[in-house]
Design an enzyme around this catalytic site. Structure first.
Site, mmCIF file in Angstrom:
data_model
loop_
_atom_site.group_PDB
_atom_site.id
_atom_site.type_symbol
_atom_site.label_atom_id
_atom_site.label_comp_id
_atom_site.label_asym_id
_atom_site.label_seq_id
_atom_site.Cartn_x
_atom_site.Cartn_y
_atom_site.Cartn_z
ATOM 1 N N GLY A 12 -57.163 -21.991 1.483
ATOM 2 C CA GLY A 12 -55.932 -22.559 0.954
ATOM 3 C C GLY A 12 -56.002 -22.718 -0.554
ATOM 4 O O GLY A 12 -56.979 -23.260 -1.082
ATOM 5 N N ALA A 13 -54.970 -22.255 -1.254
ATOM 6 C CA ALA A 13 -54.975 -22.276 -2.721
ATOM 7 C C ALA A 13 -53.836 -23.104 -3.277
ATOM 8 O O ALA A 13 -53.293 -22.807 -4.340
ATOM 9 C CB ALA A 13 -54.889 -20.847 -3.274
ATOM 10 N N GLY A 14 -53.473 -24.184 -2.550
ATOM 11 C CA GLY A 14 -52.536 -25.144 -3.118
ATOM 12 C C GLY A 14 -53.273 -26.131 -4.000
ATOM 13 O O GLY A 14 -54.399 -25.880 -4.444
ATOM 14 N N ALA A 16 -54.708 -29.100 -3.369
ATOM 15 C CA ALA A 16 -55.977 -29.612 -2.853
ATOM 16 C C ALA A 16 -57.060 -28.550 -2.916
ATOM 17 O O ALA A 16 -58.205 -28.825 -3.312
ATOM 18 C CB ALA A 16 -55.801 -30.104 -1.418
ATOM 19 N N GLY A 17 -56.730 -27.312 -2.521
ATOM 20 C CA GLY A 17 -57.716 -26.241 -2.519
ATOM 21 C C GLY A 17 -58.228 -25.907 -3.904
ATOM 22 O O GLY A 17 -59.438 -25.737 -4.125
ATOM 23 N N PHE A 116 -40.556 -45.241 -8.145
ATOM 24 C CA PHE A 116 -40.499 -44.447 -6.921
ATOM 25 C C PHE A 116 -40.513 -45.396 -5.727
ATOM 26 O O PHE A 116 -40.981 -46.534 -5.826
ATOM 27 C CB PHE A 116 -41.691 -43.480 -6.846
ATOM 28 C CG PHE A 116 -41.279 -42.033 -6.824
ATOM 29 C CD1 PHE A 116 -40.842 -41.399 -7.971
ATOM 30 C CD2 PHE A 116 -41.314 -41.307 -5.641
ATOM 31 C CE1 PHE A 116 -40.461 -40.073 -7.951
ATOM 32 C CE2 PHE A 116 -40.936 -39.986 -5.610
ATOM 33 C CZ PHE A 116 -40.502 -39.360 -6.767
ATOM 34 N N GLN A 248 -43.168 -37.479 8.429
ATOM 35 C CA GLN A 248 -42.219 -38.092 7.494
ATOM 36 C C GLN A 248 -40.959 -37.238 7.347
ATOM 37 O O GLN A 248 -41.045 -36.020 7.177
ATOM 38 C CB GLN A 248 -42.865 -38.245 6.120
ATOM 39 C CG GLN A 248 -41.945 -38.888 5.101
ATOM 40 C CD GLN A 248 -42.691 -39.258 3.824
ATOM 41 O OE1 GLN A 248 -42.754 -38.465 2.900
ATOM 42 N NE2 GLN A 248 -43.253 -40.457 3.783
ATOM 43 N N HIS A 250 -38.013 -36.903 4.833
ATOM 44 C CA HIS A 250 -37.595 -37.289 3.486
ATOM 45 C C HIS A 250 -36.098 -37.569 3.498
ATOM 46 O O HIS A 250 -35.318 -36.791 4.045
ATOM 47 C CB HIS A 250 -37.906 -36.172 2.493
ATOM 48 C CG HIS A 250 -37.836 -36.591 1.061
ATOM 49 N ND1 HIS A 250 -36.654 -36.963 0.451
ATOM 50 C CD2 HIS A 250 -38.801 -36.700 0.106
ATOM 51 C CE1 HIS A 250 -36.893 -37.275 -0.814
ATOM 52 N NE2 HIS A 250 -38.190 -37.131 -1.048
ATOM 53 N N LEU A 260 -35.008 -29.881 -0.639
ATOM 54 C CA LEU A 260 -35.301 -31.229 -1.098
ATOM 55 C C LEU A 260 -34.644 -31.574 -2.430
ATOM 56 O O LEU A 260 -34.670 -30.793 -3.377
ATOM 57 C CB LEU A 260 -36.818 -31.389 -1.249
ATOM 58 C CG LEU A 260 -37.324 -32.827 -1.406
ATOM 59 C CD1 LEU A 260 -37.024 -33.627 -0.157
ATOM 60 C CD2 LEU A 260 -38.817 -32.820 -1.683
ATOM 61 N N GLU A 263 -36.978 -37.782 -4.676
ATOM 62 C CA GLU A 263 -36.810 -39.224 -4.786
ATOM 63 C C GLU A 263 -36.686 -39.650 -6.242
ATOM 64 O O GLU A 263 -36.212 -40.748 -6.545
ATOM 65 C CB GLU A 263 -38.025 -39.886 -4.139
ATOM 66 C CG GLU A 263 -37.875 -41.330 -3.781
ATOM 67 C CD GLU A 263 -39.030 -41.776 -2.911
ATOM 68 O OE1 GLU A 263 -39.638 -42.810 -3.227
ATOM 69 O OE2 GLU A 263 -39.321 -41.091 -1.904
ATOM 70 N N ARG A 294 -39.805 -44.248 2.365
ATOM 71 C CA ARG A 294 -38.986 -43.153 2.890
ATOM 72 C C ARG A 294 -38.587 -43.337 4.343
ATOM 73 O O ARG A 294 -37.477 -42.958 4.738
ATOM 74 C CB ARG A 294 -39.741 -41.832 2.710
ATOM 75 C CG ARG A 294 -39.807 -41.402 1.260
ATOM 76 C CD ARG A 294 -40.663 -40.174 1.061
ATOM 77 N NE ARG A 294 -40.636 -39.757 -0.335
ATOM 78 C CZ ARG A 294 -41.408 -38.791 -0.833
ATOM 79 N NH1 ARG A 294 -42.258 -38.166 -0.042
ATOM 80 N NH2 ARG A 294 -41.320 -38.464 -2.105
ATOM 81 N N HIS A 361 -40.517 -33.391 6.276
ATOM 82 C CA HIS A 361 -41.127 -33.233 4.961
ATOM 83 C C HIS A 361 -42.650 -33.207 4.952
ATOM 84 O O HIS A 361 -43.242 -32.368 4.283
ATOM 85 C CB HIS A 361 -40.628 -34.367 4.060
ATOM 86 C CG HIS A 361 -41.105 -34.305 2.651
ATOM 87 N ND1 HIS A 361 -40.871 -33.216 1.822
ATOM 88 C CD2 HIS A 361 -41.802 -35.194 1.894
ATOM 89 C CE1 HIS A 361 -41.385 -33.437 0.625
ATOM 90 N NE2 HIS A 361 -41.978 -34.616 0.644
ATOM 91 N N ARG A 402 -46.127 -42.078 4.340
ATOM 92 C CA ARG A 402 -46.645 -41.848 2.987
ATOM 93 C C ARG A 402 -45.645 -42.307 1.937
ATOM 94 O O ARG A 402 -44.447 -42.032 2.051
ATOM 95 C CB ARG A 402 -46.950 -40.363 2.765
ATOM 96 C CG ARG A 402 -47.372 -40.050 1.345
ATOM 97 C CD ARG A 402 -47.733 -38.593 1.173
ATOM 98 N NE ARG A 402 -46.626 -37.682 1.315
ATOM 99 C CZ ARG A 402 -45.690 -37.449 0.397
ATOM 100 N NH1 ARG A 402 -45.689 -38.132 -0.747
ATOM 101 N NH2 ARG A 402 -44.736 -36.557 0.614
ATOM 102 N N SER A 407 -48.758 -38.078 -2.482
ATOM 103 C CA SER A 407 -49.214 -36.780 -1.984
ATOM 104 C C SER A 407 -49.889 -35.984 -3.095
ATOM 105 O O SER A 407 -50.993 -35.458 -2.920
ATOM 106 C CB SER A 407 -48.051 -35.988 -1.399
ATOM 107 O OG SER A 407 -48.483 -34.707 -1.005
#
Length: 611
Positions: A12-14, A16-17, A116, A248, A250, A260, A263, A294, A361, A402, A407
C-alpha cells in the site's frame, strides 16, 4: 514466477504506507507494493486537515486532544493508543512541515489551524482550532510530500502490483496453536497488472497499509479501489478482524452521489439547515452544534429526513449553507469542495445552499494491532514480522467513531511507528525465513478458475446487489431485522459469486479479472461487518441499533474479534473472553466465530456523551 527479497515490504502506497516506508528505509532495504501509482492513493482525497494541539491559534494541549478522541470514540478507544496519538501529533505535523508540506499560515507565519467536529478545549466547553490544513487539499499535499521524500530516500516502488496472498509459516485457519507458539510472516504474493506475472516478495518484515473497504456500500466517499484487500487477506489467512461493525458515515456527502464535502466547510462557519431553514443541530448538540462528532451529525441529518423535514422535491436531503460567508473566504479556504458542488450538482455555493446527506466514509475496525503496529493473531499474541497501519489497521485509536482530522494524524503517527518497528525487527533477523512450498499455488488457482470459468454472473451485477443491500440495511440506522436481511442477502451473493465469470481472458492489464477478485474481498468484509453488527446489541458511535438505542457498558465494553474458521474447528476463538461473545455463524464450508478483546482504559472513565 519471480522472487524478490527485501528487509521490509510495505503493501500500500497511501499516507500510512509511505510514512512507514520513510521510517523503515532509514535502516532497512524497503520496497512498497501498490495497486495504484502512489500519488493516486485515496489519502489524496482527504480534505479538511490533520489534528495536533500546536496551540498556534488558541490555547490547547495534548491531554484535551486525548480526551476528545476517547469521548468521540464513545469510550471504546484504547486509551494508551489515544495518548500516543495526541502526544506524537505535534512532532508529526512538524515532520511534514520540515519535509516541505505547504500548510496554510497565520498572519504571523505560524501553521494555521481551524475548528473541526468533536475537537474541544477544557474538556468540551468550546470548539477549539486544532486542525492543521492546506486549504481543503490536505491529504493531497501529504501524499505528494511523502512520495517526493520516498523518492529522495531511494524507496523502491512496485506500482500496479496487486497483493493477493499473505505467506506465514503456520496455517492459522487450521492449526491450533498454544500461547507460546511463534507465528512468522514470511512474504506476500502479488500479480503484476502489466504482464500478468506472479511475483513472490520475501521479507523479514511486512507492513499492511492497504486502506479501507468503503465500496461495500453504494453511497460512499471512497474510491473504486477501496475494496478491503488487506483486511480480507488477513481474515482469510486466519487472523482476526476487530470492531468491524463500526463504520463511519460522513455527514456531508453530495446528496445522491456520496462525493465528500469536507467537515472543513462547517469548521469555517458552514451551517446545516433543514427544509424550513432551521439550524437543526442546535436541537441535537446545543453546545457545539454543527461541529458535533460525525456519528451524531449523521444521525441527526438522517432523522430530519425521516421526520419529514428534508429538503428537495423528494425531501431526502438537508442543506449545507455557506451563503453567509464571504466569497473570498470560501475561495481561500474551501476551493475544492465548492468546485465539486458546481461541477456535480450545478449549485453555486456563494448564493445557494448545497444538498448533502451522509455517505459511507471510514472503517474504524480492521486488522488488530498493538501500539507498535504489530499485528495480533488473537487478543494478545502477535504475528512476528507482520505490521499494519492506517485504515486497514485497528489499534484501536478511533473506537466506535473517528473524529475528523484524526485519520491523517493516524497514518502519520502509526505509519511512522510501524515503519520504525518493522525496520528494528528486520535487523534482528539474520536471514529470510523459508517460504512455503508452492507459494503461488493458491493465487494461481484462484486466477485460473476465475479466468477459465465459462459465461456466468457479471461482476458488476453482484457488486451492485451487495452495495444496495448494505445501503438499505446496514447504514446509519440498523435493526435486527435489517441486519438479518443484509446477512441473508450477502450469503446468497456469496453463492452467486461462485459462478462469476470475466469477459477478458487475457493476461495483460486484465482489470476485469482483478475486479472479480476484489468483489470476493468485498463480500467477505461485508459479511463480517453485518455479523458483528448483529451481535452487538447496543448503540455506540457509528453503530446505531434502533432496537437497542442505548450504550451498554456492562455487556459491550469490549472489542469484537471476528475469526473465519473451517466448520470442523473448535467453536471458541483464540483470545475468547469467558462468558462473552461466544457466537458462531456456521455456513457449511466455513464458520465465523466472534470472540472479544478488552478495552484498554487509563485515565478516562466512561461517561454519558453530551455535546
Amino acid at each position: 514466477m519471480q522472487t524478490h527479497q527485501y528487509d521490509v515490504v510495505i503493501v500500500g502506497a497511501g499516507g500510512a504506507g509511505m510514512r512507514a516506508a520513510l521510517e523503515a528505509s532509514k535502516d532497512a532495504r524497503t520496497a512498497v507494493i501498490s495497486k495504484l501509482y502512489p500519488t493516486r492513493s485515496h489519502t489524496g482525497a482527504a480534505q479538511g486537515g490533520m489534528a495536533a494541539a500546536l496551540a498556534n491559534v488558541e490555547d490547547d494541549n495534548w491531554e484535551w486532544h486525548t480526551f476528545d478522541t476517547v469521548k468521540g470514540g464513545d469510550y471504546l478507544v484504547d486509551q494508551d493508543a489515544a495518548e500516543i496519538l495526541a502526544k506524537e501529533a505535534i512532532d508529526s505535523v512538524l515532520d511534514l512541515e520540515r519535509m516541505g508540506l505547504p500548510f496554510n499560515r497565520t498572519p504571523e507565519g505560524r501553521i494555521d489551524q481551524r475548528r473541526f467536529g468533536g475537537h474541544t478545549r477544557e474538556h468540551g466547553q468550546a470548539a477549539v482550532r486544532r486542525a492543521c490544513y492546506a486549504a481543503d487539499r490536505t491529504g493531497h499535499m501529504i501524499l505528494q510530500t511523502l512520495y517526493q521524500n520516498c523518492v529522495k530516500q531511494d524507496v523502491e516502488f512496485f506500482n500496479e502490483f496487486y497483493v493477493l496472498d499473505l505467506l506465514t509459516d503456520h496455517d492459522l485457519t487450521t492449526e491450533e496453536l498454544d500461547d507460546d507458539a511463534e507465528v512468522n510472516a514470511t512474504g506476500v504474493v502479488a500479480y503484476d497488472l502489466a504482464s500478468g506475472e506472479i511475483h513472490v516478495f520475501q521479507a523479514k518484515a511486512i507492513i499492511f497499509a492497504t486502506g479501507g473497504a468503503g465500496k461495500i456500500f453504494k453511497t460512499t466517499s471512497n474510491a473504486h479501489t477501496l475494496t478491503g484487500d488487506g483486511m480480507a487477506l488477513a481474515y482469510r489467512r486466519g487472523l482476526p478482524l476487530e470492531d468491524m461493525e463500526f463504520f463511519q458515515f460522513h455527514p456531508t456527502g453530495l446528496a445522491g452521489l456520496g462525493i465528500l464535502l469536507s467537515e472543513a466547510a462547517r469548521g469555517e462557519g458552514g451551517i446545516l439547515r433543514n427544509a424550513d431553514g432551521e439550524r437543526f443541530m442546535e436541537r441535537y448538540a446545543p453546545t457545539i452544534k454543527d461541529l458535533a462528532p460525525r456519528d451524531i451529525v449523521a444521525r441527526s441529518m438522517a432523522n430530519e429526513v425521516r421526520e419529514g423535514r428534508g429538503a428537495g422535491p423528494n425531501k431526502d436531503y438537508v442543506l449545507l449553507d455557506l451563503t453567509h460567508l464571504e466569497p473570498a473566504h470560501i475561495d481561500a479556504k474551501l476551493p475544492d469542495i465548492t468546485e465539486f458542488a458546481r461541477t456535480y450538482l450545478g449549485i453555486e455555493p456563494y448564493t445557494e445552499p448545497v444538498p448533502v446527506y451522509p455517505t459511507a466514509h471510514y472503517a474504524m475496525g480492521g486488522v488488530p494491532t498493538n501500539v507498535k503496529g504489530e499485528v495480533l493473531r488473537d487478543s494478545h499474541n502477535v504475528v512476528k514480522g507482520l505490521y499494519a497501519a492506517g485504515e486497514v489497521a485497528c489499534v484501536s485509536v478511533h473506537g466506535s467513531n473517528r473524529l475528523g482530522t484524526n485519520s491523517l494524524l493516524d497514518i502519520n503517527v502509526f505509519g511512522k511507528r510501524s515503519g520504525r518497528s518493522a525496520a528494528a525487527y528486520a535487523k534482528t533477523v539474520e536471514q529470510h525465513l523459508p517460504i512455503q512450498e508452492n507459494p503461488t499455488e493458491r493465487v494461481e488457482a484462484q486466477l485460473s478458475e476465475m479466468r477459465d470459468r465459462p459465461d456466468g454472473e457479471r461482476v458488476a451485477e453482484v457488486r451492485k446487489a451487495l452495495q444496495e443491500t448494505m445501503d438499505a440495511n446496514a447504514q446509519v440506522f440498523r435493526t435486527n431485522e435489517s441486519l438479518q436481511q443484509a446477512a441473508d442477502d450477502i450469503r446468497e451473493l456469496q453463492k452467486r459469486y461462485r459462478n462469476v465469470s470475466v469477459q477478458d481472458k487475457g493476461t495483460l492489464f486484465n482489470t476485469d479479472l482483478l475486479e472479480a477478485i476484489e468483489l470476493g474481498f468485498l463480500l467477505d468484509i461485508a459479511e463480517v461487518t453485518v455479523l458483528a453488527a448483529l451481535n452487538r446489541r447496543e448503540s455506540r458511535g457509528g453503530h446505531y441499533r434502533e432496537d437497542f438505542p442505548d450504550r451498554d457498558d456492562t455487556n459491550y465494553m469490549l472489542h469484537t474479534m471476528a475469526y473465519r474458521r473451517p466448520t470442523s474447528a473448535p467453536d471458541a476463538a483464540d483470545g475468547h473472553v469467558e462468558g462473552y461473545f461466544d457466537h458462531v455463524e456456521d455456513f457449511g464450508d466455513y464458520k465465523v466465530v466472534l470472540g472479544s478483546k478488552p478495552v484498554t482504559q487509563t485515565r478516562y472513565e466512561p461517561m454519558e456523551r453530551k455535546y
